[in-house]
Design a protein around this motif. Sequence first.
Motif, PDB file in Angstrom:
ATOM      1  N   ALA A  83       0.751  -1.332  -0.026  1.00  0.00           N
ATOM      2  CA  ALA A  83       0.053  -0.153  -0.036  1.00  0.00           C
ATOM      3  C   ALA A  83       0.920   1.296  -0.126  1.00  0.00           C
ATOM      4  CB  ALA A  83      -1.002   0.034   1.103  1.00  0.00           C
ATOM      5  N   ASN A  84       1.988   1.302   0.771  1.00  0.00           N
ATOM      6  CA  ASN A  84       2.663   2.372   0.832  1.00  0.00           C
ATOM      7  C   ASN A  84       4.412   2.033   0.827  1.00  0.00           C
ATOM      8  OD1 ASN A  84       3.546   1.804   3.769  1.00  0.00           O
ATOM      9  ND2 ASN A  84       1.231   2.367   4.122  1.00  0.00           N
ATOM     10  N   LYS A  85       5.166   3.061   0.630  1.00  0.00           N
ATOM     11  CA  LYS A  85       6.359   2.818   0.799  1.00  0.00           C
ATOM     12  C   LYS A  85       7.027   2.088   1.892  1.00  0.00           C
ATOM     13  CE  LYS A  85      10.886   5.115   0.019  1.00  0.00           C
ATOM     14  NZ  LYS A  85      11.412   6.689  -0.113  1.00  0.00           N
ATOM     15  N   THR A  86       6.458   2.588   3.207  1.00  0.00           N
ATOM     16  CA  THR A  86       6.862   1.710   4.486  1.00  0.00           C
ATOM     17  C   THR A  86       6.880   0.438   4.460  1.00  0.00           C
ATOM     18  OG1 THR A  86       6.767   3.957   5.406  1.00  0.00           O
ATOM     19  CG2 THR A  86       6.899   1.941   6.970  1.00  0.00           C
ATOM     20  N   GLU A  87       5.305  -0.024   3.903  1.00  0.00           N
ATOM     21  CA  GLU A  87       4.955  -1.433   4.069  1.00  0.00           C
ATOM     22  C   GLU A  87       5.834  -2.120   2.871  1.00  0.00           C
ATOM     23  OE1 GLU A  87       0.966  -1.813   3.349  1.00  0.00           O
ATOM     24  OE2 GLU A  87       0.310  -1.176   5.331  1.00  0.00           O
ATOM     25  N   LYS A  88       6.260  -1.424   1.743  1.00  0.00           N
ATOM     26  CA  LYS A  88       7.048  -2.091   0.815  1.00  0.00           C
ATOM     27  C   LYS A  88       8.543  -2.194   1.050  1.00  0.00           C
ATOM     28  CE  LYS A  88       8.593  -1.149  -4.150  1.00  0.00           C
ATOM     29  NZ  LYS A  88       8.577  -0.074  -5.111  1.00  0.00           N
TER      30      LYS A  88
END
Length: 211
Positions: free
Chosen positions: A50-55
């Motif tokens: 979903a977002n850069k942190t989760e990626k």
Amino acid sequence: MLFVFASRRAALVVAAAGFFLLTPLHAHAQWWKRAPVDFEECADAAEKAANKTEKTAALASCNAKFAGRRKAGGGYSYYDFLQDRTFDIAGPNPTPEEQKKIDESYTAYLANQRRSNEAAQAAAREQQEQQAQKLQQVALRTEVERLPVPVARVPVPVERPKVQQAASPRPKGAPCTKGSFSCEWPRLSESLNDLKKLFSPTPSKPPAKKG
């Protein structure tokens, strides 16, 4: 040896999962529909986070779960950064037998590194000894050049006593210098002969034998 292998594995796990432990807990939720079979499939699914942190957290998780990487011609390869070498493996992770070979290779790598270091140290010591010998030779040559050169002694000529030559008799008919030895000697010689005749008795003749 077991301690080396344990430390090596611990370093690999810490390097791969360090960032994964620092990510927020909610980022570790199941973000794929089915479990990925290798790193590449896991990384493809992580791109859909979903977002850069989760990626970022998902990619760190993939790196911790799968040590191998796909090869273009099939199979997988494993890169061991401790010995800067790549090994061919059958699956996405090394099998126990493959891991044993990797560890044995690392042991040989350490032995080679130790021998290389010892050889380099021996070469450095030899070079230092050669330089020290050269410096010693230069210092010795300089010291010899500073010594005074001995001066050759010139032999003193020995003056030999002059031998007085006897007076040679005056040749007959030569002019006579009055008072000189050569002029007076013949006259003195005749006088001496006369004296000898005077004092020497004339031997008497023996009496003649009667017939």
